[in-house]
Design a protein around this motif. Structure first.
Motif, PDB file in Angstrom:
ATOM      1  N   PRO A   8       0.826  -1.212   0.000  1.00 41.84           N
ATOM      2  CA  PRO A   8       0.000   0.000   0.000  1.00 41.84           C
ATOM      3  C   PRO A   8       0.856   1.256   0.000  1.00 41.84           C
ATOM      4  N   ALA A   9       0.299   2.329  -0.504  1.00 43.54           N
ATOM      5  CA  ALA A   9       1.023   3.600  -0.550  1.00 43.54           C
ATOM      6  C   ALA A   9       1.433   4.026   0.856  1.00 43.54           C
ATOM      7  N   ARG A  10       2.667   4.443   0.986  1.00 44.69           N
ATOM      8  CA  ARG A  10       3.169   4.860   2.296  1.00 44.69           C
ATOM      9  C   ARG A  10       2.944   6.368   2.444  1.00 44.69           C
ATOM     10  N   VAL A  29       6.116   8.979   1.716  1.00 46.77           N
ATOM     11  CA  VAL A  29       7.488   8.509   1.916  1.00 46.77           C
ATOM     12  C   VAL A  29       8.154   8.184   0.588  1.00 46.77           C
ATOM     13  N   ASP A  30       7.395   7.667  -0.360  1.00 51.63           N
ATOM     14  CA  ASP A  30       7.941   7.247  -1.657  1.00 51.63           C
ATOM     15  C   ASP A  30       7.664   8.300  -2.727  1.00 51.63           C
ATOM     16  N   GLY A  31       8.082   9.507  -2.444  1.00 52.48           N
ATOM     17  CA  GLY A  31       7.817  10.613  -3.343  1.00 52.48           C
ATOM     18  C   GLY A  31       8.965  10.897  -4.292  1.00 52.48           C
ATOM     19  N   THR A  32       9.008  12.140  -4.757  1.00 46.85           N
ATOM     20  CA  THR A  32      10.023  12.564  -5.725  1.00 46.85           C
ATOM     21  C   THR A  32      10.720  13.851  -5.299  1.00 46.85           C
ATOM     22  N   GLY A  33      10.570  14.228  -4.034  1.00 50.25           N
ATOM     23  CA  GLY A  33      11.216  15.440  -3.547  1.00 50.25           C
ATOM     24  C   GLY A  33      10.393  16.694  -3.739  1.00 50.25           C
ATOM     25  N   LYS A  34       9.082  16.535  -3.888  1.00 50.03           N
ATOM     26  CA  LYS A  34       8.210  17.682  -4.116  1.00 50.03           C
ATOM     27  C   LYS A  34       7.741  18.244  -2.770  1.00 50.03           C
ATOM     28  N   LEU A  82       4.926  15.920  11.769  1.00 51.78           N
ATOM     29  CA  LEU A  82       5.778  15.177  10.836  1.00 51.78           C
ATOM     30  C   LEU A  82       6.123  13.801  11.398  1.00 51.78           C
ATOM     31  N   GLY A  83       6.396  13.724  12.690  1.00 50.68           N
ATOM     32  CA  GLY A  83       6.680  12.436  13.313  1.00 50.68           C
ATOM     33  C   GLY A  83       5.482  11.503  13.265  1.00 50.68           C
ATOM     34  N   GLN A  84       4.304  12.036  13.559  1.00 49.80           N
ATOM     35  CA  GLN A  84       3.094  11.216  13.506  1.00 49.80           C
ATOM     36  C   GLN A  84       2.817  10.732  12.092  1.00 49.80           C
ATOM     37  N   ALA A  85       3.055  11.598  11.114  1.00 49.48           N
ATOM     38  CA  ALA A  85       2.815  11.214   9.724  1.00 49.48           C
ATOM     39  C   ALA A  85       3.783  10.121   9.288  1.00 49.48           C
ATOM     40  N   LEU A  86       5.046  10.239   9.668  1.00 50.73           N
ATOM     41  CA  LEU A  86       6.019   9.214   9.294  1.00 50.73           C
ATOM     42  C   LEU A  86       5.649   7.871   9.914  1.00 50.73           C
TER      43      LEU A  86
END
Length: 202
Positions: A8-10, A29-34, A82-86
């Motif tokens: 599933p998408a992270r 997490v699996d982005g492109t730096g945007k 940010l911590g909760q999202a990660l």
């Protein structure tokens, strides 16, 4: 079809509203730096943009806070979100590398960030800055951000600035190293079967 293809998408989104701040944050997490960063703390905008680019994440942050008092609450609460999202995005952490150790030079400054995505929150912070301020930003808030981020992400985080003369460069090196270390630690290793722990859980 491979396990990676079925993964599933992270991603995760966090909304946090208090009497002091109003924050909306989303992380892939699996982005492109945007990055789409808009906060009242302009120095943090710059640091989060660097973090995102060097971590190859996608990060969107909208944050308003009581900066008429100071930048503390906004910076702290961004770290919390940010911590909760990660933590939410990583789910059960199956297949991740878990560990990373990254050095980043920024001109005369050298920062090191070591990470264990361990479910054991801890921050070890060794940084002494020549100046207590970068523009209007108080450098003690770097520790506040990192500690709340590590606590909510439930990671072990070691941050060491080995040397430097320019405070801006030293802080910038930390955020670049943090992004790169997280990118490595959260990356999927096809050799890892299940969770990378002898306990069977992280």
């Amino acid at each position: 079809m491979s396990e990676t293809a079925n993964r599933p998408a992270r991603t995760a989104g966090i909304d946090r509203k208090t009497n002091e701040t109003n924050i909306k944050l989303s992380l892939n997490v699996d982005g492109t730096g945007k990055s789409e960063i808009a906060t009242d703390v302009h120095f943090m905008n710059h640091m989060l943009d660097l973090f995102t680019k060097h971590g190859q994440f996608d990060l969107r942050v909208e944050a308003e806070g009581d900066i008429e008092i100071d930048d503390h609450h906004t910076t702290e609460d961004i770290g919390i979100c940010l911590g909760q999202a990660l933590r939410e995005a990583l789910g059960d952490k199956r297949g991740i590398k878990r560990y990373a150790n990254v050095f980043v030079p920024m001109d005369e400054a050298l920062a090191q960030v070591a990470i264990d995505i361990s479910n054991r929150p801890h921050l070890e912070y060794r940084a002494e800055f020549p100046s207590a301020q970068v523009g209007s930003f108080t450098t003690e808030l770097v520790h506040e951000f990192l500690w709340k981020f590590a606590l909510e992400a439930r990671i072990t985080l070691h941050v060491i600035v080995h040397y430097g003369r320019n405070t801006h460069h030293m802080v910038e090196a930390i955020f670049k190293a943090l992004g790169r270390a997280l990118d490595e630690a959260t990356s999927i290793d096809p050799r890892v079967q299940g969770v990378p722990s002898t306990k069977g859980v992280l």
